[in-house]
Design an enzyme around this catalytic site. Structure first.
Site, PDB file in Angstrom:
ATOM      1  N   ARG A  71      18.032  31.109  40.468  1.00  7.63           N
ATOM      2  CA  ARG A  71      18.349  32.626  40.504  1.00  7.63           C
ATOM      3  C   ARG A  71      17.753  33.395  39.581  1.00  7.63           C
ATOM      4  O   ARG A  71      18.028  32.966  38.378  1.00  7.63           O
ATOM      5  CB  ARG A  71      20.193  32.869  40.651  1.00  7.63           C
ATOM      6  CG  ARG A  71      20.683  32.425  41.906  1.00  7.63           C
ATOM      7  CD  ARG A  71      20.287  33.227  43.123  1.00  7.63           C
ATOM      8  NE  ARG A  71      21.116  32.738  44.287  1.00  7.63           N
ATOM      9  CZ  ARG A  71      20.712  31.853  45.207  1.00  7.63           C
ATOM     10  NH1 ARG A  71      19.691  31.247  45.147  1.00  7.63           N
ATOM     11  NH2 ARG A  71      21.297  31.771  46.267  1.00  7.63           N
ATOM     12  N   GLU A 111      15.610  41.633  44.118  1.00 12.92           N
ATOM     13  CA  GLU A 111      14.512  41.376  45.064  1.00 12.92           C
ATOM     14  C   GLU A 111      14.800  42.384  46.285  1.00 12.92           C
ATOM     15  O   GLU A 111      15.666  42.660  46.774  1.00 12.92           O
ATOM     16  CB  GLU A 111      14.897  39.901  45.651  1.00 12.92           C
ATOM     17  CG  GLU A 111      14.687  38.924  44.519  1.00 12.92           C
ATOM     18  CD  GLU A 111      15.247  37.398  45.058  1.00 12.92           C
ATOM     19  OE1 GLU A 111      15.655  37.216  45.979  1.00 12.92           O
ATOM     20  OE2 GLU A 111      15.186  36.510  43.903  1.00 12.92           O
ATOM     21  N   HIS A 161      11.150  34.077  46.896  1.00 13.73           N
ATOM     22  CA  HIS A 161      12.289  33.532  47.291  1.00 13.73           C
ATOM     23  C   HIS A 161      12.313  32.474  48.445  1.00 13.73           C
ATOM     24  O   HIS A 161      13.021  32.672  49.426  1.00 13.73           O
ATOM     25  CB  HIS A 161      13.690  34.457  47.450  1.00 13.73           C
ATOM     26  CG  HIS A 161      14.760  33.877  47.113  1.00 13.73           C
ATOM     27  ND1 HIS A 161      15.576  34.457  46.382  1.00 13.73           N
ATOM     28  CD2 HIS A 161      15.454  32.633  47.360  1.00 13.73           C
ATOM     29  CE1 HIS A 161      17.064  33.768  46.367  1.00 13.73           C
ATOM     30  NE2 HIS A 161      16.691  32.724  46.767  1.00 13.73           N
TER      31      HIS A 161
END
Length: 318
Positions: free
Chosen positions: A229, A258, A277
């Site tokens: 993360r 993000e 991601h």
């Protein structure tokens, strides 16, 4: 009639498998909110998460007894509020081991063999060596978080003849890990690593675990890989470490915010590979969630047992 809601689009084969297990239940399946929103308030089981579900799950009149997350990480869920309610939460931990370990090595190999640089050169039709000369074989990798992803990464590392150092909360040994450390021994591990790979979940203990001090402890020739993360890293400190040559480079799949801002320096850094991601993306995702986690948990739940696979400890956050 009892209800189960799945807020994901899954194929008919898996729908039939689930219906066979709960023939007397009403099963609602679909990602579109219009399909499930009238049913979730009466659902005893919900699989998958969608924006707005918290108001139903936390409603005092909710019939929810078990929530099966469709993702491995659960840091985005209101865990403190969930902790005050009487229902089980299970995650999809384990479904990512193959795709994420592949991404880890794609980033490591890309940085080591300068594939990202050559792709840019190809776009410019530039024939240039780019001072490439490193290799992975025989190097040392530090895996920060030896869970399912970390163990698969360690297994692959052994195919490259790498020395594998690991960090896990318990400090217990793991197959393919040569030396295991605890989080408070991170400073002993980092100076020995050529690659530092973060596979941790985001918790109160891992928040901003990597900052200026940790990057200074790493080799100047080391690469930093984060697929855990973004908030585990102090992003400004990582940018500075990469800019000043404190570390050699980074492969980053996750970020503090993000999507990554257009203004982020990461986009333009020659020693950084950015992926959006997507390290856990795979053609087999739904199959693994349903067959390896949801169905076994469902069978256990129906027999009166606590769902045994990936039961989340609210106090730990994973």
């Amino acid at each position: 009639m009892k209800k189960m809601v799945i807020t994901r689009n899954i194929d008919q084969t898996h729908i039939s498998q689930i219906k066979d297990i709960i023939p007397d239940w009403e099963l609602i399946v679909g990602k579109d909110k219009q399909i499930w929103q009238e049913h979730v308030k009466d659902a005893e089981i919900i699989a998958g998460w969608s924006k707005g579900l918290d108001e139903y799950c936390l409603d005092p009149q909710s019939k929810l007894k078990w929530l099966q997350s469709w993702s491995a990480g659960v840091d985005y869920l209101p865990l403190e509020e969930f902790n005050s309610r009487d229902f089980f939460l299970t995650s999809a931990n384990g479904v990512h081991a193959y795709p994420i370990s592949e991404t880890i090595f794609a980033l490591m190999l890309g940085l080591t063999r300068k594939i990202h640089t050559y792709v840019k050169n190809q776009q410019k039709k530039t024939w240039h060596h780019a001072n490439m000369g490193q290799e992975i074989h025989g190097k040392t990798i530090g895996i920060i978080g030896v869970g399912t992803i970390g163990r698969e990464t360690a297994k692959i590392a052994k195919a490259f003849g790498m020395k594998v150092l690991g960090v896990r909360h318990s400090g217990m040994p793991a197959h393919n890990v040569d030396e295991m450390y605890t989080p408070n021994q991170l400073g002993e591990l980092l100076p020995a690593c050529d690659y530092v790979v973060v596979t941790l979940p985001l918790t109160k203990d891992t928040y901003q675990m990597f900052g200026a001090e940790q990057f200074r402890q790493m080799k100047a020739s080391a690469f930093f890989i984060n697929i855990g993360r973004g908030e585990i890293v102090v992003e400004a400190d990582l940018i500075q470490a990469l800019s000043e040559g404190t570390i050699a480079g980074a492969g980053l799949d996750v970020f503090e915010k993000e999507p990554l801002s257009n203004e982020s320096p990461f986009w333009e850094m020659e020693n950084v590979i950015v992926t959006p991601h997507t390290s856990g993306s795979t053609e087999h995702y739904n199959q693994r969630v349903v067959e390896n986690i949801l169905i076994p948990n469902l069978k256990a739940y129906l027999s009166g047992k606590v769902p045994p696979i990936n039961l989340v400890d609210f106090s730990k956050g994973y």
